[in-house]
Design a protein around this motif. Structure first.
Motif, PDB file in Angstrom:
ATOM      1  N   SER A 113      63.440 -21.434  43.087  1.00  0.00           N
ATOM      2  CA  SER A 113      64.902 -21.503  43.061  1.00  0.00           C
ATOM      3  C   SER A 113      65.461 -22.034  44.375  1.00  0.00           C
ATOM      4  N   GLY A 114      64.729 -21.826  45.462  1.00  0.00           N
ATOM      5  CA  GLY A 114      65.227 -22.260  46.767  1.00  0.00           C
ATOM      6  C   GLY A 114      64.950 -23.706  47.084  1.00  0.00           C
ATOM      7  N   ILE A 115      63.900 -24.285  46.484  1.00  0.00           N
ATOM      8  CA  ILE A 115      63.519 -25.667  46.767  1.00  0.00           C
ATOM      9  C   ILE A 115      63.882 -26.514  45.555  1.00  0.00           C
ATOM     10  N   ARG A 116      64.851 -27.366  45.703  1.00  0.00           N
ATOM     11  CA  ARG A 116      65.388 -28.159  44.600  1.00  0.00           C
ATOM     12  C   ARG A 116      64.295 -29.011  43.954  1.00  0.00           C
ATOM     13  N   GLY A 117      64.227 -28.951  42.624  1.00  0.00           N
ATOM     14  CA  GLY A 117      63.327 -29.822  41.888  1.00  0.00           C
ATOM     15  C   GLY A 117      61.855 -29.492  42.011  1.00  0.00           C
ATOM     16  N   SER A 118      61.517 -28.349  42.584  1.00  0.00           N
ATOM     17  CA  SER A 118      60.108 -28.001  42.760  1.00  0.00           C
ATOM     18  C   SER A 118      59.458 -27.689  41.422  1.00  0.00           C
ATOM     19  N   GLU A 119      58.145 -27.867  41.366  1.00  0.00           N
ATOM     20  CA  GLU A 119      57.402 -27.576  40.145  1.00  0.00           C
ATOM     21  C   GLU A 119      56.369 -26.496  40.413  1.00  0.00           C
ATOM     22  N   LEU A 120      56.138 -25.647  39.424  1.00  0.00           N
ATOM     23  CA  LEU A 120      55.257 -24.498  39.565  1.00  0.00           C
ATOM     24  C   LEU A 120      54.018 -24.676  38.711  1.00  0.00           C
ATOM     25  N   VAL A 121      52.851 -24.403  39.299  1.00  0.00           N
ATOM     26  CA  VAL A 121      51.579 -24.436  38.589  1.00  0.00           C
ATOM     27  C   VAL A 121      50.892 -23.087  38.796  1.00  0.00           C
ATOM     28  N   ILE A 122      50.435 -22.471  37.716  1.00  0.00           N
ATOM     29  CA  ILE A 122      49.694 -21.220  37.794  1.00  0.00           C
ATOM     30  C   ILE A 122      48.244 -21.490  37.393  1.00  0.00           C
ATOM     31  N   PHE A 123      47.315 -21.110  38.254  1.00  0.00           N
ATOM     32  CA  PHE A 123      45.903 -21.245  37.943  1.00  0.00           C
ATOM     33  C   PHE A 123      45.412 -19.942  37.303  1.00  0.00           C
ATOM     34  N   GLU A 124      45.174 -20.010  36.014  1.00  0.00           N
ATOM     35  CA  GLU A 124      44.714 -18.846  35.284  1.00  0.00           C
ATOM     36  C   GLU A 124      43.283 -18.508  35.729  1.00  0.00           C
ATOM     37  N   GLY A 125      42.969 -17.223  35.757  1.00  0.00           N
ATOM     38  CA  GLY A 125      41.621 -16.822  36.115  1.00  0.00           C
ATOM     39  C   GLY A 125      41.310 -16.900  37.595  1.00  0.00           C
ATOM     40  N   CYS A 126      42.309 -17.153  38.428  1.00  0.00           N
ATOM     41  CA  CYS A 126      42.097 -17.264  39.871  1.00  0.00           C
ATOM     42  C   CYS A 126      42.914 -16.206  40.602  1.00  0.00           C
TER      43      CYS A 126
END
Length: 271
Positions: free
Chosen positions: A229-242
């Motif tokens: 929410s603080g960094i405009r246009g940022s994208e989130l990736v979640i590494f499952e199992g890590c």
């Protein structure tokens, strides 16, 4: 490896590959070799510049308080000293905290920002864990503290149970690197304890990828919303199992997803 004086400290670094520069900032207690599983792939497309932050590896050891903002000043000065006007910047954990400050204070220097297992402001849980590492380091030294104190936070129980030989190979890698002095570890970990860049997130303009391990506890997804929410246009990736160290736990997926992001944002970095 080459060295350069920046911000009144002599900094050691490694440089491999060709193409736009990417500056790789290490995590707590690590030197430039911590990206050993990423550089071979990244260097096919980018000039990889892996740093030893002050107090680690072969960079100068200095007294006085370390902060993530101060370490970002070192990186900015390093860029000036080596003639890099703009670069992709990536950091894991502490390295991500440093990268956040760099991107906020010098947005014109950052072509893209990659934040892995990072956070905007240390909370009581993180401070409690890191303080325990300081106690352990004073008792057994930094290398053994990493193996006995930090490693269990970095990897899932399943990885320990299913691939003990792999865990031992990572431990051997840690033991092969230049040992950090306890005093330098305490100074560097104090930078983690005091880290707070929340008020500066709105200054970041670079395209930003934010990644977390699903099972990370130390920098868990509890920190994701504030960053995204603080960094405009940022994208989130979640590494499952890590857990905390996806760059070692799932090398292939980590490299594929982070490299894809970097390649989408080429075109303006200058070395």
């Amino acid at each position: 490896m080459p060295k350069v004086t920046a911000n009144n400290v002599t900094m050691n670094y490694d440089r491999q590959g060709t193409g736009e520069p990417i500056i790789l900032i290490p995590y707590l207690a690590a030197d430039n070799a911590c990206y050993a599983f990423q550089v071979p792939e990244y260097a096919k497309h980018f000039t990889c510049i892996s740093l030893d932050l002050r107090g680690t590896g072969e960079s100068e050891k200095t007294r006085g308080a370390y902060t993530t903002e101060g370490l970002s000043d070192d990186v900015a000065a390093f860029m000036d000293a080596t003639g890099i006007t703009k670069a992709h910047v990536a950091g894991v954990s502490l390295g991500g905290g440093v990268a956040l400050w760099l991107a906020a204070k010098w947005p014109h220097k950052v072509q893209s920002l990659s934040l892995h297992s990072s956070w905007a402001k240390s909370d009581h849980f993180m401070k409690t864990v890191v303080a325990s590492w300081q106690i352990l380091a004073k008792a057994v030294g930094v290398h053994e503290m990493i193996l006995q104190g930090i490693f269990p936070w970095c990897f899932t129980p399943e990885l320990y149970a299913e691939k003990p030989d792999y865990i031992e190979s990572l431990a051997a890698f840690v033991r092969s690197r230049p040992p950090q002095e306890v005093a330098d570890f305490v100074q560097q970990s104090n930078a983690v304890l005091t880290h707070d860049v929340e008020a500066q997130l709105g200054q970041i303009s670079a395209p930003t990828q934010i990644t977390f391990g699903r099972h990370d506890q130390i920098t868990s997804t509890r920190f994701a919303e504030r960053l995204t929410s603080g960094i405009r246009g940022s994208e989130l990736v979640i590494f499952e199992g890590c857990a905390h160290a996806a760059l070692y736990e799932n090398v292939a997926e980590f490299n594929q997803k982070t490299l894809a992001f970097l390649q989408r944002h080429t075109g303006a970095a200058v070395v």
